[in-house]
Design an enzyme around this catalytic site. Structure first.
Site, PDB file in Angstrom:
ATOM      1  N   LYS A 198       2.001   0.964   5.609  1.00 47.27           N
ATOM      2  CA  LYS A 198       2.554   1.958   4.697  1.00 47.27           C
ATOM      3  C   LYS A 198       3.474   2.957   5.437  1.00 47.27           C
ATOM      4  O   LYS A 198       3.342   2.994   6.620  1.00 47.27           O
ATOM      5  CB  LYS A 198       1.112   2.378   4.011  1.00 47.27           C
ATOM      6  CG  LYS A 198       0.391   1.339   3.325  1.00 47.27           C
ATOM      7  CD  LYS A 198       1.197   0.778   2.040  1.00 47.27           C
ATOM      8  CE  LYS A 198       0.674  -0.666   1.768  1.00 47.27           C
ATOM      9  NZ  LYS A 198      -0.347  -0.696   1.075  1.00 47.27           N
TER      10      LYS A 198
HETATM   11  C1  LIG Z   1      -1.342  -1.597   0.314  1.00 49.79           C
HETATM   12  C2  LIG Z   1      -1.621  -1.481  -1.338  1.00 49.79           C
HETATM   13  C3  LIG Z   1      -2.960  -1.471  -1.651  1.00 49.79           C
HETATM   14  C4  LIG Z   1      -4.107  -1.526  -1.079  1.00 49.79           C
HETATM   15  O1  LIG Z   1      -4.233  -0.654   0.171  1.00 49.79           O
HETATM   16  P1  LIG Z   1      -5.350  -0.745   1.130  1.00 49.79           P
HETATM   17  O2  LIG Z   1      -5.356   0.439   1.867  1.00 49.79           O
HETATM   18  O3  LIG Z   1      -4.884  -2.107   2.213  1.00 49.79           O
HETATM   19  O4  LIG Z   1      -6.604  -0.955   0.529  1.00 49.79           O
HETATM   20  C5  LIG Z   1      -3.066  -1.099  -3.055  1.00 49.79           C
HETATM   21  N1  LIG Z   1      -1.952  -1.114  -3.873  1.00 49.79           N
HETATM   22  C6  LIG Z   1      -0.668  -1.311  -3.358  1.00 49.79           C
HETATM   23  C7  LIG Z   1       0.653  -1.345  -4.404  1.00 49.79           C
HETATM   24  C8  LIG Z   1      -0.297  -1.500  -2.185  1.00 49.79           C
HETATM   25  O5  LIG Z   1       0.827  -1.807  -1.778  1.00 49.79           O
END
Ligand SMILES: *Cc1c(COP(=O)(O)O)cnc(C)c1O
Length: 395
Positions: A198
């Site tokens: 992210k």
């Molecule tokens: C990465 C992601 C998540 C989950 O994030 P985590 O921190 O890995 O649990 C949820 N929704 C979307 C759209 C994502 O890209």
């Protein structure tokens, strides 16, 4: 801090022509290393002052009334749905073009996911695709701000308000994104991810932001065994001997080791977004005459894109997407798929109780999309390398 961190990692960590270019790579510099070392030396390594610092900085950044740190966005989704009372007999409307975590949590809570189709060019749901699915069982809508772009929030907020349904924004891609002039995360309930791919990372982590203070407090309680905290307890992070279970909770609290990284990364956000924007602009320019690779369309409403992902759709090519991705890999370039539609995963294919209507735009994209390398320590030459490789593969 920016002068220290902005370029500090680039010279030795930037991929060279000969090295593998991953599709994503976290940018870690001396400030992150120092922050972690300081936590390790402090004697307090689990949830504590660095989590508080991260939560305060986060709510200031996105202008939300509260922020609760957790071990992941998935944990945040679990607790937020739970705190809203989502359970058996309830329906939650969400796109199938999302990460599986949201849909898994809905199903594990005993509720039914109902998939809304997305716009073919932005990959986002709208009032038009969501409204026909609303009925008396609808408890919640979970749209996704996709790839760093902002959803058209106003019509969805109006729909949720008119029908008395909760709206939870999946903001996993959207730290740094603005809807109009408003940061994503303000004025509602939204969930951010701090996973390594992210825009900002803590290794693993997530943040729930809400202007509903009661909801946020319940999420905060549920993240640590459901222990009730008095003022003293709050200061000692739920470890006061006096605190007792008010309702059974989970163990989703973020350690300070991770939160310390997030505090530094958040201070670098503007640099990251700027860098991602430059790289994306280069992709858009260089891909203009590559007919087989079609980037996503820009949303029509005013916003600031944070360029979390650079997604293209492979169309009318002489090879399949799998072959195309393999050919990239053979040239030392990593790619990814964000996302394969959830309803095409085996469990959801075979699970008869997951109803959905027409998902043709979702399916069209799910079969053709891939994400090209995009991360702040990339150089413009790396973009050229990717585009040149694509031209060679497609020739
Ligand atoms: C990465 C992601 C998540 C989950 O994030 P985590 O921190 O890995 O649990 C949820 N929704 C979307 C759209 C994502 O890209």
């Amino acid at each position: 801090m920016n002068h220290m961190t902005a370029n500090a990692t680039r010279p030795d960590s930037a991929p060279t022509e000969r090295s593998f270019l991953p599709f994503s790579r976290p940018s870690m510099g001396p400030a992150e290393f120092a922050a972690v070392e300081s936590v390790l030396r402090s004697g307090w390594i689990t949830t504590g002052p660095r989590c508080k610092e991260l939560e305060d900085a986060w709510s200031a950044e996105v202008r939300s009334l509260s922020a609760v740190s957790l071990t992941s966005a998935t944990a945040g989704m679990h607790l937020t749905l739970l705190a809203l009372g989502v359970g058996r007999g309830d329906e939650v409307i969400t796109p199938s073009m999302t990460w599986v975590s949201t849909v898994n949590m809905i199903v594990l809570l005993g509720a039914t996911p109902v998939f809304a189709d997305v716009d073919r060019e932005t990959l986002m749901v709208s009032r038009e695709t969501v409204e026909p699915l609303v009925n008396e069982r609808t408890k919640c809508i979970v749209p996704v701000h996709f790839a760093g772009a902002a959803l058209d929030l106003a019509p969805l907020r109006a729909l949720a308000k008119e029908r008395g349904i909760a709206l939870i924004e999946d903001a996993a891609h959207a730290i740094g994104t603005r809807y109009g002039d408003e940061p994503v995360g303000s004025g509602g309930t939204s969930i951010f991810s701090l996973h390594p791919i992210k825009n900002i990372t803590t290794g693993e982590g997530g943040i729930v932001c809400s202007d509903d203070i009661e909801l946020a407090e319940r999420v905060r309680r549920l993240r640590f065994h459901g222990l009730g905290m008095d003022t003293f307890g709050r200061e000692s992070w739920g470890r006061a001997p006096q605190s007792e279970v008010l309702e059974p909770g989970f163990k989703y609290n973020l350690p300070d080791i991770n939160a310390a990284i997030g505090v530094v990364q958040l201070a670098r956000l503007e640099d990251f977004v700027q860098r991602r924007t430059e790289l994306a602009a280069r992709y858009l320019e260089r891909l203009e005459d590559v007919d087989e690779l079609v980037p996503l369309g820009m949303p029509a409403w005013p916003q600031r894109h944070a360029w979390h992902l650079f997604i293209v759709r492979l169309v009318d090519a002489r090879l399949s997407r799998d072959e195309f991705m393999t050919a990239f890999k053979e040239r030392g370039i990593g790619t990814g798929i964000h996302f394969r539609a959830v309803h095409t995963h085996r469990f959801y294919r075979e699970h008869a109780s997951v109803p959905h209507g027409d998902l043709s735009a979702t399916e069209w994209n799910s079969e053709r999309m891939l994400s090209l390398p995009l991360f702040p320590d990339m150089r413009l030459e790396d973009v050229d390398r990717v585009v040149d490789a694509a031209r060679e593969i497609l020739a």
